[in-house]
Motif scaffolding. Sequence first.
Motif: not given
Length: 490
Positions: A151, A155, A159, A169, A173
Amino acid sequence: MVFEPFLRRLAERGHNLTVASFFPMQDPPPNIHEISFQGIYEIRLESIDINDFENENILYKVPILGCVAKQILPLQPFANAASKICERLIDLQPLTEALKGHYDLVIVENFMGDCVLGLAYAHGIKAPIVALVSGPRMPWTMERVGAVDNPSYVPIVTSALTSQMSFKERLENTLSSIGIREWYNREILIKERRILEKKFGNIPDLRELGKNMSVMLINSFHVLSGAMPLVPGLVEIGGMHLKTERKPIPKYIERFLNESEHGVVVFSLGSHIKTMSLPKYKEEILINALSKLKQRVIWKYEASGEQGNLIGNILKVRWLPQYELIQHKKVVAYICHGGMLGMTEAVSEGKPMVVIPFFADQHLNAAAAAEAGIASVVSYTDLTEDSLTTALDVVLGEKMVAKARQVSKMWHDRESSPLDTAIFYAERTIRWGHDAKLYSTARDLPFYKLALIDVALAIIFAVVVFLAIIIYLLLKVLKLVIREPKVKVN
């Protein structure tokens, strides 16, 4: 649409197929025996109401956790569908009879649910399994063949992230990746297993049955979707559904195309979204922005008349032969919702895109296309006349048009066609079966071993012990060197 060309080619090569599906073929060859699933669950075409996207769930606005909820909550209807379909499949007599036969290969879809894996096990089918993925890889796709779905740069499918992520992020994720896997196990696999066990008795954990895949064929290609970790059993066949023969374009649409001086933009929100459910103000935004174009526009809109409705430079049509239009020399761009099939068609033909994603993998596909330099993304929430006009200006500009043509050439530059690749791996699996071992042993490692947590802890412990010994020895040395001076008493 993705699987049928693959199944027909197998039949052409002399294989006898039993095909169980919600979508029976038109004029199947004699060596394909079909079992229809029609009627056991609704087929939801043009059923998604755009008004549902007008107001975002308040939970989604919570930092970090809201983003995780946004990835998982919209998937719940799939869990409900999976359970109901499983309950009905186990009692479907034509399928039960078919499962008593002998097979050299089992082909399954890898999407939302693994009831069929339990059914195959319950009926004693030992044949190797090939899985087909109609879109990008699902979160549970990679691990089944031991490909590491890291991750930090891969992604999650629901997402809007790219491979380049900030710390926030990557955190979102990672949490989403853990959350969606747990959701899948609890809301789908465990429930399906209970349904199966009521009928057949003990059934292994469906996650373990999922590891029996010999090959996973994924409808993606790194030119569009971005590079990801692969193992020999994880094969990209993006574009497998693209056919060489063309359907005829209706004459009134053909005339509209040929009479255009500056080209035509195709606008379609796919087969799931009910375009006529657009709120009036959003429809006016779209019409106002599209009316500024010197190009003509063909818009798939269900409420249109038999010969379409013409509004200035915009022709609204009830149905359109999408791929045939995208292939047409007069079509210069494509406005879409980010569905994998339509985007694949556009990439194949070198047409730049404006993407307005709504749900599922559409945000991911849109972000990947933007990262590849062949699309501008406009979120539905932020859709305004200015934002759409700006996006259209970029997409129709020389830079993106040239980039789309370059990416199209790279898309076609492969060792073999995607359909030939899929057929090769299917027949190779028949030849070698379970002995092919195209997976990595990462498939069977628990998380703490895969992430080297035990190794990291061992190294940390060793370093701490080493430092403790060094400090102890230094203190001993210092104690010898720095001695208290002796005082002589007279």
